[in-house]
Write a protein that holds these residues in place. Structure first.
Motif, PDB file in Angstrom:
ATOM      1  N   ASN A   4       0.799  -1.180   0.146  1.00 52.34           N
ATOM      2  CA  ASN A   4       0.127  -0.068  -0.127  1.00 52.34           C
ATOM      3  C   ASN A   4       0.916   1.257  -0.006  1.00 52.34           C
ATOM      4  O   ASN A   4       0.213   2.652   0.186  1.00 52.34           O
ATOM      5  CB  ASN A   4      -0.860   0.058   1.212  1.00 52.34           C
ATOM      6  N   HIS A   5       2.193   1.085  -0.183  1.00 54.61           N
ATOM      7  CA  HIS A   5       3.177   2.167  -0.149  1.00 54.61           C
ATOM      8  C   HIS A   5       2.779   3.016   1.085  1.00 54.61           C
ATOM      9  O   HIS A   5       3.058   4.468   0.807  1.00 54.61           O
ATOM     10  CB  HIS A   5       2.769   3.030  -1.528  1.00 54.61           C
ATOM     11  N   THR A   6       2.699   2.715   2.217  1.00 55.81           N
ATOM     12  CA  THR A   6       2.664   3.299   3.411  1.00 55.81           C
ATOM     13  C   THR A   6       4.013   3.307   4.363  1.00 55.81           C
ATOM     14  O   THR A   6       4.231   4.212   5.384  1.00 55.81           O
ATOM     15  CB  THR A   6       1.551   2.732   4.224  1.00 55.81           C
ATOM     16  N   VAL A   7       5.110   2.453   3.807  1.00 52.58           N
ATOM     17  CA  VAL A   7       6.294   2.692   4.494  1.00 52.58           C
ATOM     18  C   VAL A   7       7.315   3.765   4.331  1.00 52.58           C
ATOM     19  O   VAL A   7       7.029   4.246   2.875  1.00 52.58           O
ATOM     20  CB  VAL A   7       7.031   1.315   4.112  1.00 52.58           C
ATOM     21  N   GLN A   8       7.689   4.351   5.029  1.00 53.95           N
ATOM     22  CA  GLN A   8       8.601   5.577   4.862  1.00 53.95           C
ATOM     23  C   GLN A   8       9.887   4.957   4.484  1.00 53.95           C
ATOM     24  O   GLN A   8      10.715   4.529   5.101  1.00 53.95           O
ATOM     25  CB  GLN A   8       8.599   6.359   6.337  1.00 53.95           C
ATOM     26  N   ARG A   9      10.542   5.597   3.391  1.00 57.69           N
ATOM     27  CA  ARG A   9      11.896   5.157   2.752  1.00 57.69           C
ATOM     28  C   ARG A   9      12.497   6.276   2.419  1.00 57.69           C
ATOM     29  O   ARG A   9      12.011   6.974   1.019  1.00 57.69           O
ATOM     30  CB  ARG A   9      11.698   4.095   1.729  1.00 57.69           C
ATOM     31  N   LYS A  10      13.504   6.789   2.770  1.00 58.39           N
ATOM     32  CA  LYS A  10      14.236   7.983   2.416  1.00 58.39           C
ATOM     33  C   LYS A  10      15.826   7.542   1.849  1.00 58.39           C
ATOM     34  O   LYS A  10      16.485   6.593   2.787  1.00 58.39           O
ATOM     35  CB  LYS A  10      14.425   8.965   3.201  1.00 58.39           C
ATOM     36  N   TYR A  11      16.302   7.823   0.804  1.00 55.49           N
ATOM     37  CA  TYR A  11      17.447   7.441   0.290  1.00 55.49           C
ATOM     38  C   TYR A  11      18.442   8.469   0.189  1.00 55.49           C
ATOM     39  O   TYR A  11      17.931   9.640  -0.287  1.00 55.49           O
ATOM     40  CB  TYR A  11      17.466   6.808  -1.154  1.00 55.49           C
ATOM     41  N   VAL A  12      19.674   8.461   0.246  1.00 54.94           N
ATOM     42  CA  VAL A  12      20.639   9.433  -0.156  1.00 54.94           C
ATOM     43  C   VAL A  12      21.534   8.981  -1.331  1.00 54.94           C
ATOM     44  O   VAL A  12      21.893   7.858  -1.389  1.00 54.94           O
ATOM     45  CB  VAL A  12      21.456   9.925   1.025  1.00 54.94           C
ATOM     46  N   ILE A  36       6.546   6.654  -8.483  1.00 56.44           N
ATOM     47  CA  ILE A  36       6.805   8.148  -8.302  1.00 56.44           C
ATOM     48  C   ILE A  36       8.029   8.298  -7.045  1.00 56.44           C
ATOM     49  O   ILE A  36       8.094   7.652  -6.148  1.00 56.44           O
ATOM     50  CB  ILE A  36       5.589   8.801  -7.613  1.00 56.44           C
ATOM     51  N   THR A  37       8.975   9.128  -7.376  1.00 54.62           N
ATOM     52  CA  THR A  37       9.930   9.586  -6.546  1.00 54.62           C
ATOM     53  C   THR A  37       9.879  11.064  -6.192  1.00 54.62           C
ATOM     54  O   THR A  37       9.841  11.915  -7.186  1.00 54.62           O
ATOM     55  CB  THR A  37      11.314   9.310  -7.204  1.00 54.62           C
ATOM     56  N   GLU A  68       7.666   6.844  -3.161  1.00 54.09           N
ATOM     57  CA  GLU A  68       6.426   6.785  -2.745  1.00 54.09           C
ATOM     58  C   GLU A  68       5.930   5.501  -3.269  1.00 54.09           C
ATOM     59  O   GLU A  68       4.897   4.740  -2.857  1.00 54.09           O
ATOM     60  CB  GLU A  68       5.433   7.807  -3.730  1.00 54.09           C
ATOM     61  N   THR A  69       6.550   4.719  -4.333  1.00 52.12           N
ATOM     62  CA  THR A  69       6.319   3.214  -4.847  1.00 52.12           C
ATOM     63  C   THR A  69       7.832   2.496  -4.765  1.00 52.12           C
ATOM     64  O   THR A  69       8.703   3.163  -4.485  1.00 52.12           O
ATOM     65  CB  THR A  69       5.956   3.193  -6.359  1.00 52.12           C
ATOM     66  N   GLY A  70       7.708   1.309  -4.888  1.00 52.70           N
ATOM     67  CA  GLY A  70       8.937   0.502  -4.849  1.00 52.70           C
ATOM     68  C   GLY A  70       9.214  -0.436  -5.943  1.00 52.70           C
ATOM     69  O   GLY A  70       8.877  -1.643  -5.908  1.00 52.70           O
TER      70      GLY A  70
END
Length: 352
Positions: free
Chosen positions: A183-191, A232-233, A252-254
């Motif tokens: 459901n794309h509710t996991v928070q994922r941030k990349y550098v 979406i990124t 926002e998606t994986g």
């Protein structure tokens, strides 16, 4: 007897569960849900189906049911099923694991570079999952080697990407986490470090992703939306360093290779991403000293410059949001520091 089936998943995803929806035919007689599912999912065993139902992988008309529920005509059934990666029997190996957090339900690790997440062709040993299997065997010698990959792995990151990854330690946690990822509710941030000066301070890339039509090991962006899966990124600039930019990317998606493909689509290939052309000098000067400087940066960070820095999800047992952050690995940090030193002493307009 006809059944309407809708499978909402494709191979170009780093999430390892797919969602299948069924609508029971009008002429269906009452039948236990576990037996009905077994009849409609190829290769499903009664035991595995019951485990999945008990874990909450299946709902009927939006509600979790038990294995003895008897289906009725018109029932809407939603089932989360595991997409089995191409690996053979899992073997336990004692490997160095950077465990960030662990409890009875979840295991969060900070993955090192050059480590494949799960076994597959050409990578049967030394994978993260092999090491996790050994780690969990120390806690429970009776753990089933078939259970860990099925109920443990809910997402993955690339071999040369470093950073945070979560695994489930039981079926309940796997069901809960897999739904969050789906459901794309996991928070994922990349550098990431990318080639070129990213003009906008922040922005959003919205382009479908699918396998490259010519090079099947690669993926490509298709902005028209006729090919591939929705992706979406969101990106924002952290630091500008002349001919490269440090950016934060929020997924926002994986999709598989999503950041790498989307940033290339934006015109800013990831630094030293050899699969997508980032191992070439894409921005800068023609001077020999500059070329040698970039080669030294490649040597410091001999991989795609991408790190999964932040991971946040709802804990499957406490229902509370938990968030984890990891520092940049040494190779990326040293490479960024080297670019900072270069930027202090050189202005782009002087050497363009």
């Amino acid at each position: 007897m006809n059944v309407d089936v809708n499978i909402v998943q494709e191979e170009n995803s780093d999430e390892l569960y797919e969602k299948k929806t069924f609508t029971v035919d009008k002429g269906q007689e009452p039948l236990r849900i576990d037996k009905w599912i077994q009849n409609h999912i190829e290769g499903a065993t009664r035991n595995k189906v019951q485990q999945g139902i008990d874990a909450g992988f299946l709902t009927v008309n939006g509600k979790i049911v038990k294995s003895n529920y008897r289906i009725k005509p018109g029932d809407d059934i939603v089932l989360m099923t595991f997409i089995n990666p191409d690996y053979t029997i899992l073997k336990a190996e004692e490997l160095p694991l950077n465990i960030v957090y662990e409890d009875e339900d979840v295991l969060v690790l900070n993955k090192q570079p050059n480590m494949v997440v799960h076994p597959g062709v050409g990578n049967f040993s030394g994978t993260l999952l092999n090491g996790v299997f050994h780690h969990l065997l120390q806690q429970d010698p009776n753990i089933d080697e078939e259970t860990l990959p099925r109920f443990g792995l809910v997402h993955r990151i690339d071999k040369n990407t470093t950073g945070l990854i979560v695994l489930a330690k039981n079926a309940m946690a796997a069901a809960h986490l897999s739904k969050q990822f789906f459901n794309h509710t996991v928070q994922r941030k990349y550098v990431a470090v990318v080639w070129g000066n990213v003009v906008e301070d922040k922005g959003t890339i919205n382009a479908h992703i699918a396998r490259h039509q010519q090079f099947r090991k690669m993926f490509a962006a298709y902005p028209e939306g006729e090919i591939g899966k929705h992706a979406i990124t969101h990106y924002s600039v952290i630091e500008r360093l002349n001919y490269v930019t440090v950016v934060e990317c929020v997924l926002e998606t994986g999709r598989t290779h999503q950041i790498r493909v989307h940033m290339k689509h934006l015109g800013h290939t990831l630094f030293n991403d050899w699969e997508y052309g980032g191992e070439k000098i894409l921005k800068g000067t023609i001077y020999t000293k500059y070329k040698q400087f970039v080669e030294n940066c490649f040597d410091l960070c001999p991989r795609c410059a991408l790190h999964a820095k932040t991971l946040g999800f709802i804990h499957p047992r406490t229902e509370e949001l938990i968030t984890f952050n990891s520092e940049l690995p040494n190779d990326m940090q040293q490479m960024i520091d080297k670019w900072r030193g270069y930027t202090k002493n050189h202005k782009p307009e002087e050497e363009s």
